[in-house]
Motif scaffolding. Structure first.
Motif, PDB file in Angstrom:
ATOM      1  N   ARG A 179       0.842  -1.194   0.000  1.00  0.00           N
ATOM      2  CA  ARG A 179       0.000   0.000   0.000  1.00  0.00           C
ATOM      3  C   ARG A 179       0.879   1.246   0.000  1.00  0.00           C
ATOM      4  O   ARG A 179       1.954   1.265   0.594  1.00  0.00           O
ATOM      5  CB  ARG A 179      -0.910   0.064   1.241  1.00  0.00           C
ATOM      6  N   GLY A 180       0.383   2.303  -0.634  1.00  0.00           N
ATOM      7  CA  GLY A 180       1.060   3.589  -0.602  1.00  0.00           C
ATOM      8  C   GLY A 180       0.047   4.679  -0.908  1.00  0.00           C
ATOM      9  O   GLY A 180      -0.810   4.500  -1.774  1.00  0.00           O
ATOM     10  N   MET A 181       0.132   5.803  -0.239  1.00  0.00           N
ATOM     11  CA  MET A 181      -0.899   6.826  -0.345  1.00  0.00           C
ATOM     12  C   MET A 181      -0.274   8.215  -0.428  1.00  0.00           C
ATOM     13  O   MET A 181       0.834   8.456   0.067  1.00  0.00           O
ATOM     14  CB  MET A 181      -1.855   6.718   0.851  1.00  0.00           C
ATOM     15  N   VAL A 182      -1.004   9.144  -1.058  1.00  0.00           N
ATOM     16  CA  VAL A 182      -0.590  10.535  -1.254  1.00  0.00           C
ATOM     17  C   VAL A 182      -1.753  11.443  -0.885  1.00  0.00           C
ATOM     18  O   VAL A 182      -2.896  11.185  -1.276  1.00  0.00           O
ATOM     19  CB  VAL A 182      -0.197  10.773  -2.733  1.00  0.00           C
ATOM     20  N   GLY A 183      -1.499  12.504  -0.162  1.00  0.00           N
ATOM     21  CA  GLY A 183      -2.530  13.501   0.139  1.00  0.00           C
ATOM     22  C   GLY A 183      -2.015  14.491   1.155  1.00  0.00           C
ATOM     23  O   GLY A 183      -1.071  14.200   1.902  1.00  0.00           O
ATOM     24  N   ASP A 184      -2.625  15.656   1.197  1.00  0.00           N
ATOM     25  CA  ASP A 184      -2.245  16.663   2.188  1.00  0.00           C
ATOM     26  C   ASP A 184      -3.026  16.395   3.460  1.00  0.00           C
ATOM     27  O   ASP A 184      -4.218  16.702   3.552  1.00  0.00           O
ATOM     28  CB  ASP A 184      -2.542  18.070   1.665  1.00  0.00           C
ATOM     29  N   ILE A 185      -2.373  15.794   4.452  1.00  0.00           N
ATOM     30  CA  ILE A 185      -3.045  15.506   5.717  1.00  0.00           C
ATOM     31  C   ILE A 185      -2.384  16.212   6.904  1.00  0.00           C
ATOM     32  O   ILE A 185      -2.842  16.066   8.033  1.00  0.00           O
ATOM     33  CB  ILE A 185      -3.127  13.983   5.994  1.00  0.00           C
ATOM     34  N   ASP A 186      -1.340  16.995   6.635  1.00  0.00           N
ATOM     35  CA  ASP A 186      -0.674  17.728   7.708  1.00  0.00           C
ATOM     36  C   ASP A 186      -0.427  19.160   7.246  1.00  0.00           C
ATOM     37  O   ASP A 186       0.508  19.419   6.468  1.00  0.00           O
ATOM     38  CB  ASP A 186       0.641  17.049   8.085  1.00  0.00           C
ATOM     39  N   PRO A 187      -1.235  20.129   7.707  1.00  0.00           N
ATOM     40  CA  PRO A 187      -1.102  21.506   7.221  1.00  0.00           C
ATOM     41  C   PRO A 187       0.153  22.215   7.711  1.00  0.00           C
ATOM     42  O   PRO A 187       0.446  23.327   7.258  1.00  0.00           O
ATOM     43  CB  PRO A 187      -2.371  22.178   7.763  1.00  0.00           C
ATOM     44  N   ARG A 188       0.911  21.601   8.605  1.00  0.00           N
ATOM     45  CA  ARG A 188       2.121  22.232   9.115  1.00  0.00           C
ATOM     46  C   ARG A 188       3.258  22.189   8.107  1.00  0.00           C
ATOM     47  O   ARG A 188       4.250  22.910   8.272  1.00  0.00           O
ATOM     48  CB  ARG A 188       2.561  21.534  10.409  1.00  0.00           C
ATOM     49  N   PHE A 189       3.121  21.367   7.078  1.00  0.00           N
ATOM     50  CA  PHE A 189       4.187  21.185   6.101  1.00  0.00           C
ATOM     51  C   PHE A 189       3.670  21.532   4.714  1.00  0.00           C
ATOM     52  O   PHE A 189       2.496  21.317   4.408  1.00  0.00           O
ATOM     53  CB  PHE A 189       4.690  19.734   6.120  1.00  0.00           C
ATOM     54  N   PRO A 190       4.539  22.054   3.835  1.00  0.00           N
ATOM     55  CA  PRO A 190       4.077  22.471   2.498  1.00  0.00           C
ATOM     56  C   PRO A 190       3.747  21.274   1.612  1.00  0.00           C
ATOM     57  O   PRO A 190       4.417  20.241   1.655  1.00  0.00           O
ATOM     58  CB  PRO A 190       5.281  23.244   1.949  1.00  0.00           C
ATOM     59  N   GLY A 191       2.707  21.405   0.817  1.00  0.00           N
ATOM     60  CA  GLY A 191       2.377  20.358  -0.139  1.00  0.00           C
ATOM     61  C   GLY A 191       1.789  19.125   0.510  1.00  0.00           C
ATOM     62  O   GLY A 191       1.226  19.174   1.612  1.00  0.00           O
TER      63      GLY A 191
END
Length: 354
Positions: A179-191
């Motif tokens: 499994r591998g996933m991509v998404g913005d789930i932490d607003p403290r870091f860019p992108g």
């Protein structure tokens, strides 16, 4: 090609016969605008050579309302072009024409090989994503995981237009990273963040956003649901929210909803029948079935949002992704969708007849 209203056969075209001596060619299909204008049906066809490797053919067809005509076909042959379990059709270089993307290679819209990641050590893998993962970097990026890579490679991040490798993560021994996933789930870091089982990384900085790698969420599916600009997660019927200020392991994340509370069951294994923006707004619906398999149950958000975007299904990359089948994967738009995003440009699309 079938009639959309009745299911009646309109026309058909033969499967390429190059490898039929080795048995039936099994396929997954998708739709893309390979010339930037007219939709093409793209087929990924494969069979096994005895008990050994696999033959692979990728072809494109166009339908003019009467005839289904093959535009081209590409045979892997002895080329080192690693494939996986899902295909993506997306414009990787921003020229308005779609490319066909596999986990380890990319074909141009005319069926020629654009690049292979084999020289960078990529072999077979189950999951990969193409998106604007780093909005500060021009173009799109790719993230993939590996299955039993002899070098110990676990996951990698690269430029989607030319295949330039940006970073790779290795481990001891060989591992099947399923499994591998991509998404913005932490607003403290860019992108966006990327994660498999080696920890939760901010892609652009290649830094762990959570030092305890055991607290990374399960990398199954993403979901746009609650109206803010950090992605929610969908894992085996559970709608969940990752909180970077209060990280928890996957089995104890804050739960927004569970499908079984409404009589819904997964369509196959841990997966729903469909995740996608099918009703408008820009959030996504999730489609399940009931236990008797005679009803569809559609979950749609009831959460208001101040964010105004055109519907995700009007984004060419996202709409292409909704047509593709293989191992179920999250769909991605071709702009950065996440915390601190800019208003995306109007999509360059036109309607049939206009």
């Amino acid at each position: 090609m079938l009639d959309g209203e009745t299911g009646a056969l309109r026309t058909a075209a033969p499967v390429p016969a190059d490898y039929l001596a080795d048995g039936p060619m099994y396929a997954r299909f998708g739709v893309g605008h390979l010339d930037g204008v007219t939709p093409s049906l793209v087929a990924y066809l494969k069979n096994r050579v005895g008990n050994g490797g696999f033959n692979l053919v990728i072809g494109a067809w166009q339908f003019d309302g009467e005839d289904l005509t093959q535009e081209w076909r590409w045979l892997r042959g002895d080329q080192d072009a690693p494939d996986g379990h899902n295909t993506r059709i997306i414009d990787v270089d921003g020229d308005g024409k779609d490319e066909i993307v596999e986990i380890g290679f990319v074909l141009n819209g005319d069926g020629t090989l654009r690049y292979s990641l084999a020289d960078a050590g990529i072999v077979h893998g189950d999951r990969f994503h193409i998106a604007d993962i780093d909005p500060q970097r021009p173009g799109l990026e790719g993230y993939g995981v590996q299955q039993d890579n002899p070098s110990g490679l676990r996951e990698y991040y690269y430029d989607a237009a030319d295949g330039e490798m940006i970073w790779q993560h290795f481990g001891d021994g060989v591992a099947d990273v399923g499994r591998g996933m991509v998404g913005d789930i932490d607003p403290r870091f860019p992108g966006m963040e990327v994660w498999s089982f080696s920890g939760l990384y901010n892609a652009s900085t290649d830094e762990l956003t959570e030092p305890d790698t055991g607290l990374a969420p399960w990398p199954q599916l993403g979901l746009w649901w609650d109206g803010d600009l950090t992605m929610e997660l969908l894992n085996d019927g559970k709608f969940e929210k990752w909180d970077p200020e209060n990280p928890r392991p996957s089995n104890s994340l804050r739960r927004l909803l569970r499908n079984s509370d409404y009589g819904a069951v997964n369509a196959h294994g841990v997966n729903p029948a469909l995740v996608g923006d099918i009703l408008g707004d820009w959030r996504e619906e999730v489609v399940y079935t009931n236990a008797d398999r005679d009803e569809l149950i559609v979950f749609t958000t009831d959460q208001p949002t101040d964010t105004r975007l055109y519907t995700l299904a009007h984004n060419p990359a996202y709409r292409n992704a909704m047509t593709l089948h293989g191992y179920l994967q999250s769909h991605h738009v071709d702009y950065f969708l996440g915390h601190g995003m800019s208003t995306p440009p109007r999509p360059a699309i036109s309607y049939v007849g206009e």
